[in-house]
Design an enzyme around this catalytic site. Sequence first.
Site, PDB file in Angstrom:
ATOM      1  N   SER A   1       0.844  -1.200   0.000  1.00 21.51           N
ATOM      2  CA  SER A   1       0.000   0.000   0.000  1.00 21.51           C
ATOM      3  C   SER A   1       0.876   1.246   0.000  1.00 21.51           C
ATOM      4  O   SER A   1       1.939   1.247   0.634  1.00 21.51           O
ATOM      5  CB  SER A   1      -0.904   0.026   1.239  1.00 21.51           C
ATOM      6  OG  SER A   1      -1.530   1.304   1.383  1.00 21.51           O
TER       7      SER A   1
ATOM      8  N   TYR B   1      -1.343   0.633  10.275  1.00 25.13           N
ATOM      9  CA  TYR B   1      -1.399  -0.118   9.010  1.00 25.13           C
ATOM     10  C   TYR B   1      -0.201   0.246   8.140  1.00 25.13           C
ATOM     11  O   TYR B   1       0.494  -0.629   7.615  1.00 25.13           O
ATOM     12  CB  TYR B   1      -2.707   0.242   8.310  1.00 25.13           C
ATOM     13  CG  TYR B   1      -2.882  -0.278   6.900  1.00 25.13           C
ATOM     14  CD1 TYR B   1      -2.724   0.572   5.801  1.00 25.13           C
ATOM     15  CD2 TYR B   1      -3.232  -1.591   6.659  1.00 25.13           C
ATOM     16  CE1 TYR B   1      -2.901   0.126   4.506  1.00 25.13           C
ATOM     17  CE2 TYR B   1      -3.421  -2.054   5.359  1.00 25.13           C
ATOM     18  CZ  TYR B   1      -3.257  -1.189   4.286  1.00 25.13           C
ATOM     19  OH  TYR B   1      -3.436  -1.641   2.997  1.00 25.13           O
TER      20      TYR B   1
HETATM   21  N1  LIG Z   1      -8.734  -2.158  -0.751  1.00 26.38           N
HETATM   22  C1  LIG Z   1      -7.850  -1.203  -0.890  1.00 26.38           C
HETATM   23  O1  LIG Z   1      -8.168  -0.020  -1.145  1.00 26.38           O
HETATM   24  C2  LIG Z   1      -6.395  -1.526  -0.725  1.00 26.38           C
HETATM   25  C3  LIG Z   1      -5.458  -0.549  -1.068  1.00 26.38           C
HETATM   26  C4  LIG Z   1      -4.102  -0.827  -0.900  1.00 26.38           C
HETATM   27  C5  LIG Z   1      -3.700  -2.082  -0.452  1.00 26.38           C
HETATM   28  N2  LIG Z   1      -4.642  -3.019  -0.126  1.00 26.38           N
HETATM   29  C6  LIG Z   1      -4.158  -4.346   0.283  1.00 26.38           C
HETATM   30  O2  LIG Z   1      -4.728  -5.323  -0.591  1.00 26.38           O
HETATM   31  C7  LIG Z   1      -4.679  -6.605   0.048  1.00 26.38           C
HETATM   32  C8  LIG Z   1      -5.990  -7.323  -0.118  1.00 26.38           C
HETATM   33  O3  LIG Z   1      -6.962  -6.657   0.665  1.00 26.38           O
HETATM   34  P1  LIG Z   1      -8.400  -6.242   0.052  1.00 26.38           P
HETATM   35  O4  LIG Z   1      -8.404  -4.786  -0.153  1.00 26.38           O
HETATM   36  O5  LIG Z   1      -8.689  -7.159  -1.083  1.00 26.38           O
HETATM   37  O6  LIG Z   1      -9.336  -6.487   1.284  1.00 26.38           O
HETATM   38  P2  LIG Z   1     -10.199  -7.780   1.684  1.00 26.38           P
HETATM   39  O7  LIG Z   1     -10.503  -7.582   3.127  1.00 26.38           O
HETATM   40  O8  LIG Z   1     -11.307  -7.987   0.715  1.00 26.38           O
HETATM   41  O9  LIG Z   1      -9.178  -9.005   1.494  1.00 26.38           O
HETATM   42  C9  LIG Z   1      -8.218  -9.317   2.457  1.00 26.38           C
HETATM   43  C10 LIG Z   1      -8.045 -10.831   2.392  1.00 26.38           C
HETATM   44  O10 LIG Z   1      -7.058 -11.220   3.325  1.00 26.38           O
HETATM   45  C11 LIG Z   1      -7.577 -12.317   4.060  1.00 26.38           C
HETATM   46  N3  LIG Z   1      -6.930 -12.368   5.369  1.00 26.38           N
HETATM   47  C12 LIG Z   1      -7.026 -11.470   6.389  1.00 26.38           C
HETATM   48  N4  LIG Z   1      -6.306 -11.895   7.434  1.00 26.38           N
HETATM   49  C13 LIG Z   1      -5.742 -13.087   7.057  1.00 26.38           C
HETATM   50  C14 LIG Z   1      -4.892 -14.032   7.695  1.00 26.38           C
HETATM   51  N5  LIG Z   1      -4.496 -13.853   8.967  1.00 26.38           N
HETATM   52  N6  LIG Z   1      -4.526 -15.128   7.003  1.00 26.38           N
HETATM   53  C15 LIG Z   1      -4.934 -15.333   5.738  1.00 26.38           C
HETATM   54  N7  LIG Z   1      -5.750 -14.493   5.067  1.00 26.38           N
HETATM   55  C16 LIG Z   1      -6.137 -13.384   5.743  1.00 26.38           C
HETATM   56  C17 LIG Z   1      -9.065 -12.087   4.143  1.00 26.38           C
HETATM   57  O11 LIG Z   1      -9.746 -13.293   4.390  1.00 26.38           O
HETATM   58  C18 LIG Z   1      -9.330 -11.564   2.738  1.00 26.38           C
HETATM   59  O12 LIG Z   1      -9.487 -12.661   1.863  1.00 26.38           O
HETATM   60  C19 LIG Z   1      -4.316  -6.324   1.515  1.00 26.38           C
HETATM   61  O13 LIG Z   1      -2.944  -6.623   1.713  1.00 26.38           O
HETATM   62  C20 LIG Z   1      -4.537  -4.807   1.657  1.00 26.38           C
HETATM   63  O14 LIG Z   1      -3.705  -4.246   2.654  1.00 26.38           O
HETATM   64  C21 LIG Z   1      -5.970  -2.779  -0.246  1.00 26.38           C
HETATM   65  C1  LIG Z   2      -6.232   0.948   4.268  1.00 30.18           C
HETATM   66  C2  LIG Z   2      -7.197   0.998   3.119  1.00 30.18           C
HETATM   67  C3  LIG Z   2      -6.560   0.517   1.853  1.00 30.18           C
HETATM   68  C4  LIG Z   2      -5.626   1.533   1.224  1.00 30.18           C
HETATM   69  O1  LIG Z   2      -4.358   1.309   1.717  1.00 30.18           O
HETATM   70  C5  LIG Z   2      -6.111   2.984   1.224  1.00 30.18           C
HETATM   71  C6  LIG Z   2      -6.729   3.403   2.557  1.00 30.18           C
HETATM   72  C7  LIG Z   2      -7.412   4.771   2.352  1.00 30.18           C
HETATM   73  C8  LIG Z   2      -6.405   5.798   1.875  1.00 30.18           C
HETATM   74  C9  LIG Z   2      -5.757   5.302   0.625  1.00 30.18           C
HETATM   75  C10 LIG Z   2      -5.802   6.053  -0.511  1.00 30.18           C
HETATM   76  C11 LIG Z   2      -5.026   5.692  -1.666  1.00 30.18           C
HETATM   77  O2  LIG Z   2      -5.173   6.263  -2.747  1.00 30.18           O
HETATM   78  C12 LIG Z   2      -4.012   4.588  -1.524  1.00 30.18           C
HETATM   79  C13 LIG Z   2      -4.560   3.483  -0.644  1.00 30.18           C
HETATM   80  C14 LIG Z   2      -5.063   3.975   0.729  1.00 30.18           C
HETATM   81  C15 LIG Z   2      -3.868   4.127   1.627  1.00 30.18           C
HETATM   82  C16 LIG Z   2      -7.797   2.379   2.900  1.00 30.18           C
HETATM   83  C17 LIG Z   2      -8.617   2.606   4.187  1.00 30.18           C
HETATM   84  C18 LIG Z   2      -9.173   1.196   4.473  1.00 30.18           C
HETATM   85  C19 LIG Z   2      -8.493   0.234   3.466  1.00 30.18           C
HETATM   86  C20 LIG Z   2      -8.319  -1.163   4.006  1.00 30.18           C
HETATM   87  O3  LIG Z   2      -8.859  -1.488   5.033  1.00 30.18           O
HETATM   88  C21 LIG Z   2      -7.519  -2.184   3.231  1.00 30.18           C
HETATM   89  O4  LIG Z   2      -7.514  -3.434   3.866  1.00 30.18           O
END
Ligand SMILES: NC(=O)c1ccc[n+]([C@@H]2O[C@H](COP(=O)([O-])OP(=O)(O)OC[C@H]3O[C@@H](n4cnc5c(N)ncnc54)[C@H](O)[C@@H]3O)[C@@H](O)[C@H]2O)c1
Ligand SMILES: C[C@]12C[C@H](O)[C@H]3[C@@H](CCC4=CC(=O)CC[C@@]43C)[C@@H]1CC[C@@H]2C(=O)CO
Length: 392
Positions: free
Chosen positions: A222, A235
Amino acid sequence: MEEYALSFWIYMGVMSVFVGGAMKKILASHISAVPTLVVWLGLLVLLERLCTLCLPAVLGLAVLCAGCGLITRKGSAAQTLPTEGKAVFITGCDSGFGKAAALHLDALGFEVFASVLDLSGAGAVELQHACSSRLTLIQMDITKPQEVQQALRCTVDKLGRRGLWGLVNNAGICVNFGDAELSLTSNYRGCMEVNFFGTLDVTKTFLPVVRQAKGRIVTVSSPSGEQPFPCLAAYGASKAALNLFINTLRHELEPWGVKVSTILPASYKTGQSSNLEYWEKQHQHLVQNLSPSLLEEYGEEYLLETKELFKAHARKANEDFSPVINAIAHSLLSTQPSTRYYAGHGMGLMYFIYSYLPTSVSDRFLKRLFVRKKVLPRALQKQNNNNNQIQK
Ligand SMILES: NC(=O)c1ccc[n+]([C@@H]2O[C@H](COP(=O)([O-])OP(=O)(O)OC[C@H]3O[C@@H](n4cnc5c(N)ncnc54)[C@H](O)[C@@H]3O)[C@@H](O)[C@H]2O)c1
Ligand SMILES: C[C@]12C[C@H](O)[C@H]3[C@@H](CCC4=CC(=O)CC[C@@]43C)[C@@H]1CC[C@@H]2C(=O)CO
């Protein structure tokens, strides 16, 4: 005069090569290439001075040929590998990017090992129904070493003598809620336990079979691990640790032929982040566990605003995961994968601002992007009221 004319044409030739290369980057990756353009143009000015002041015409010509060779070789070499016979292991496929990646990579022809927390959950059931018979579902909590070891055994049993072409580290959580000072130590530990230590254990456990295949390691991190997003210290700190580990691994694994990429998504409406109930629970947990003194100094109104800002952000997050999923596929199949993928519009601008503009500007940009607070902590409100009284 002739000497000058030749230097001039060499300079024009070099300009067209470098600017052409930079413009190609702009077209290929939208605004994210702006930093590239700034650097290329800086180099160009430097080169122009060299060509004009001290390079004899012949050497200038050599520079031109080298520049052309560099641009054309780099540009034309990248191709797409076949998926035939390639296996990929993805963590966190219950929902979000993990589930979407499993569906897409299965459709591309990979043999997908999709690990989930809950084999009977909706995500696992959907994958079982939607994917081909090549799919293997595995229950794995990345924070439980014995489950990680079991997942490896299950994978190796199916791979036989083949190595594992790709490991996609996707599983992750955002436990924290609120300002760095207010985030509970348990929040910091919770994020670190899953996002850093869990991913570390999976990566180290699966590395031998990835090295055997001279394969790929792809990690979904992220931007909050590289930039100080407000309210995401816990985070972000876990993602910062993860980024440094993965980036170190990247160059250490080069001799093994293993390529390592990091995916940096913008904000998307995935399982956890779009779950408004989740943010309600996070808020309640914080109010119940925050020290009385901090609760007094900041006030519940301040915490309430933070919760509403998280929920508002979740509502407007992007529902189209394709930039992230396509980046994962490219990092697995390109003969020249990028080390970093900015997955989402505006990410390049965000990094340009962070990299080249004053801290005050990038701090303000991040606040506007995520949480624009209007409520002051109660203690500051009191201070301001006292100051106003004194001035009257
Ligand atoms: N959604 C966003 O905006 C965003 C942005 C930047 C980074 N991310 C990253 O993307 C990745 C995927 O998250 P997402 O956004 O798809 O959210 P999500 O909550 O839909 O998916 C997260 C997944 O991780 C699994 N998980 C959580 N804890 C776990 C554990 N202890 N063991 C195994 N699996 C576990 C959950 O079951 C789920 O399948 C994460 O690493 C998150 O930090 C998300
Ligand atoms: C941290 C999250 C994913 C992601 O990282 C987001 C953040 C909100 C701020 C943000 C803006 C961006 O343009 C880059 C990703 C990011 C920094 C989101 C808030 C909840 C979300 C999650 O809960 C992912 O598991």
